[in-house]
Design a protein around this motif. Structure first.
Motif, PDB file in Angstrom:
ATOM      1  N   ASN A  48       0.931  -1.045  -0.024  1.00 36.45           N
ATOM      2  CA  ASN A  48       0.160   0.012  -0.045  1.00 36.45           C
ATOM      3  C   ASN A  48       1.001   1.051   0.011  1.00 36.45           C
ATOM      4  OD1 ASN A  48      -2.507   1.504   0.299  1.00 36.45           O
ATOM      5  ND2 ASN A  48      -2.551   1.362   2.279  1.00 36.45           N
ATOM      6  N   LEU A  49       1.673   1.462  -0.932  1.00 39.47           N
ATOM      7  CA  LEU A  49       3.010   2.211  -0.801  1.00 39.47           C
ATOM      8  C   LEU A  49       2.515   3.900  -0.960  1.00 39.47           C
ATOM      9  CD1 LEU A  49       3.747  -0.244  -3.053  1.00 39.47           C
ATOM     10  CD2 LEU A  49       6.024   0.968  -2.810  1.00 39.47           C
ATOM     11  N   GLN A  50       1.686   4.174  -1.876  1.00 41.69           N
ATOM     12  CA  GLN A  50       1.276   5.692  -1.688  1.00 41.69           C
ATOM     13  C   GLN A  50       0.603   5.888  -0.408  1.00 41.69           C
ATOM     14  OE1 GLN A  50       2.574   7.333  -3.693  1.00 41.69           O
ATOM     15  NE2 GLN A  50       2.831   6.266  -5.709  1.00 41.69           N
ATOM     16  N   ASN A  51      -0.348   5.099   0.155  1.00 35.56           N
ATOM     17  CA  ASN A  51      -0.894   5.630   1.321  1.00 35.56           C
ATOM     18  C   ASN A  51      -0.103   5.506   2.452  1.00 35.56           C
ATOM     19  OD1 ASN A  51      -3.614   6.223   0.168  1.00 35.56           O
ATOM     20  ND2 ASN A  51      -4.163   4.071   0.174  1.00 35.56           N
ATOM     21  N   ALA A  52       0.736   4.404   2.517  1.00 38.12           N
ATOM     22  CA  ALA A  52       1.733   4.477   3.599  1.00 38.12           C
ATOM     23  C   ALA A  52       2.508   5.627   3.631  1.00 38.12           C
ATOM     24  CB  ALA A  52       2.337   2.927   3.346  1.00 38.12           C
ATOM     25  N   TRP A  53       3.126   6.101   2.566  1.00 40.82           N
ATOM     26  CA  TRP A  53       3.947   7.225   2.354  1.00 40.82           C
ATOM     27  C   TRP A  53       3.253   8.559   2.839  1.00 40.82           C
ATOM     28  CZ3 TRP A  53       3.983  12.097   0.523  1.00 40.82           C
ATOM     29  CH2 TRP A  53       5.383  12.772   0.381  1.00 40.82           C
ATOM     30  N   GLN A  54       1.995   8.590   2.395  1.00 37.05           N
ATOM     31  CA  GLN A  54       0.938   9.743   2.573  1.00 37.05           C
ATOM     32  C   GLN A  54       0.889   9.869   4.276  1.00 37.05           C
ATOM     33  OE1 GLN A  54       0.478  12.366   0.812  1.00 37.05           O
ATOM     34  NE2 GLN A  54      -1.189  13.442   1.612  1.00 37.05           N
ATOM     35  N   ASP A  55       0.595   8.765   4.862  1.00 37.02           N
ATOM     36  CA  ASP A  55       0.209   8.823   6.387  1.00 37.02           C
ATOM     37  C   ASP A  55       1.487   9.030   7.040  1.00 37.02           C
ATOM     38  OD1 ASP A  55      -2.026   7.914   6.026  1.00 37.02           O
ATOM     39  OD2 ASP A  55      -1.879   5.865   6.160  1.00 37.02           O
ATOM     40  N   ASN A  56       2.694   8.356   6.709  1.00 42.80           N
ATOM     41  CA  ASN A  56       4.071   8.677   7.331  1.00 42.80           C
ATOM     42  C   ASN A  56       4.308  10.237   7.341  1.00 42.80           C
ATOM     43  OD1 ASN A  56       4.814   6.224   8.798  1.00 42.80           O
ATOM     44  ND2 ASN A  56       4.824   5.310   6.501  1.00 42.80           N
ATOM     45  N   TYR A  57       4.483  10.789   5.987  1.00 41.96           N
ATOM     46  CA  TYR A  57       4.634  11.972   5.851  1.00 41.96           C
ATOM     47  C   TYR A  57       3.658  12.992   6.568  1.00 41.96           C
ATOM     48  CZ  TYR A  57       5.497  16.469   3.340  1.00 41.96           C
ATOM     49  OH  TYR A  57       5.779  17.872   2.834  1.00 41.96           O
ATOM     50  N   ARG A  58       2.411  12.755   6.534  1.00 43.13           N
ATOM     51  CA  ARG A  58       1.687  13.710   7.369  1.00 43.13           C
ATOM     52  C   ARG A  58       1.934  13.529   8.795  1.00 43.13           C
ATOM     53  NH1 ARG A  58       0.392  17.169   3.768  1.00 43.13           N
ATOM     54  NH2 ARG A  58      -0.973  16.826   1.964  1.00 43.13           N
TER      55      ARG A  58
END
Length: 375
Positions: free
Chosen positions: A79-89
């Protein structure tokens, strides 16, 4: 093939320090060793993906182990894109949009893309939509040679022989370091290099942020009087005022970006007309997804791309994105790079043109026995 439902069971971080055989200097820093950090993501079914980058002295290990890894354990590895967005936020407000946090996030993201390629048994280039095309390779040479105390050693014969050797191997895109020596020394070095390059060769110059004012840059251009394909990082990344004045008073092609993180900063650089060439680094800008978003932004502004270093990663991105002028390598012959000591097999051929190999993920085969020995 491992299940795409695989969950992350472990995140491992290895740090390795490898001394250079001889110290070198770029425009601003004396380099006697290279410090690498490797981040490996593993799923419950045993699939792994690994990313590696220079630490640059940043506490990347702590960012991964203390902040990012706990958030990733138990999550879907794909779930690469969502994982990145969650961690970034989760981290941007208190840990920042640049620096160690984004570099740590970049490595997590790159490792996940490597893992995805391993599971799908496809190279990252193919997953991103890239074909088998190749890109020219720019050889970053001409590092200042230094003694053990950091004093520059002038050796024009050795310097020119370095470039001639790569010309004979078919290279036509080159880079040289500047800004770390008196102007008269830089002029002598660059003119000597220019005299041995064929007419169809291009020479870029990397100042590594050594200049403080636009006047310094203008004096350099007047004194050298050599056409450069671009001038990289003429000023520190926070000195937009000097860069703006330099742009207003010079027709030089300017390349920036290796120190920058996130699409926000690149949007500002392009929107303010401060860059012609973007030196996007997947290990610093936020990872693969963010690199691709910045590349799309570059296309909208008609800016070209020369990714910064790490050809094992960037050869895949260059195959998937139009507008990449070259992939950069720092050949081991320069003495400035020892990344090859971590590998049993590289993911690219290492010649004057770069094509991603048809191997899963990024195709890098790590020498884990050596890494465990020296970490």
């Amino acid at each position: 093939m491992a299940s795409l439902a695989g969950l992350v069971s472990a995140v491992r971080v290895d740090e390795v320090v490898l001394p250079l055989q001889r110290p070198v200097r770029n425009g601003t820093a004396f380099i006697a060793q290279r410090e690498y950090v490797l981040v490996t993501v593993e799923t419950v079914d045993g699939a792994t993906g690994t990313a590696c980058a220079l630490t640059r002295g940043a506490p990347i290990r702590a960012m991964v182990e203390d902040f990012l890894a706990p958030r990733l354990i138990g999550q879907s590895a794909f779930n690469l894109q969502n994982a990145w967005q969650d961690n970034y936020r989760a981290g941007e407000l208190f840990l920042g949009r640049s620096g160690a946090f984004i570099r740590a996030l970049s490595l997590i993201d790159i490792a996940l893309w490597d893992l995805l390629g391993a599971v799908l048994e496809r190279p990252v280039a193919a997953i991103l939509g890239g074909g088998g095309g190749s890109a020219p390779v720019m050889a970053a040479l001409g590092y200042y040679q230094s003694d053990a105390d950091g004093r520059i050693i002038a050796d024009l014969d050795r310097l020119t022989e370095e470039y001639v050797g790569f010309v004979e191997r078919g290279f036509r895109k080159f880079k040289v370091m500047a800004g770390g020596a008196p102007l008269t020394v830089d002029v002598e070095r660059i003119r000597a290099i220019s005299s041995v390059l064929p007419p169809d060769a291009e020479l870029a110059v990397d100042v590594n942020g050594a200049w403080s004012t636009a006047a310094e840059g203008l004096r350099f251009l007047d004194a050298v009087d050599v056409p450069f394909s671009f001038i990289e990082d003429p000023f520190r990344p926070d000195n937009d005022s000097a860069l703006r004045r330099f742009r207003a008073q010079s027709s030089a092609v300017v390349a920036v970006g290796e120190w920058e993180s996130g699409i926000h900063r690149f949007r500002s650089l392009l929107g303010d007309g401060l860059a012609d060439v973007l030196r996007i680094d997947a290990t610093a800008c936020g990872g693969i997804g963010e690199w691709m978003r910045i590349a799309a932004l570059a296309s909208a502004y008609d800016a070209s791309i020369v990714p910064h270093y790490y050809p094992e990663i960037h050869v895949h991105l260059a195959a998937a994105v139009p507008g990449v002028d070259a992939v950069e390598t720092v050949p081991v012959e320069t003495g400035a790079d020892n990344f090859d000591e971590l590998l049993t097999h590289s993911a690219w051929a290492g010649g004057a043109s770069a094509t991603p190999l048809d191997t899963p993920g990024f195709g890098t085969e790590w020498d884990w026995e050596r890494i465990r020995h020296v970490r």
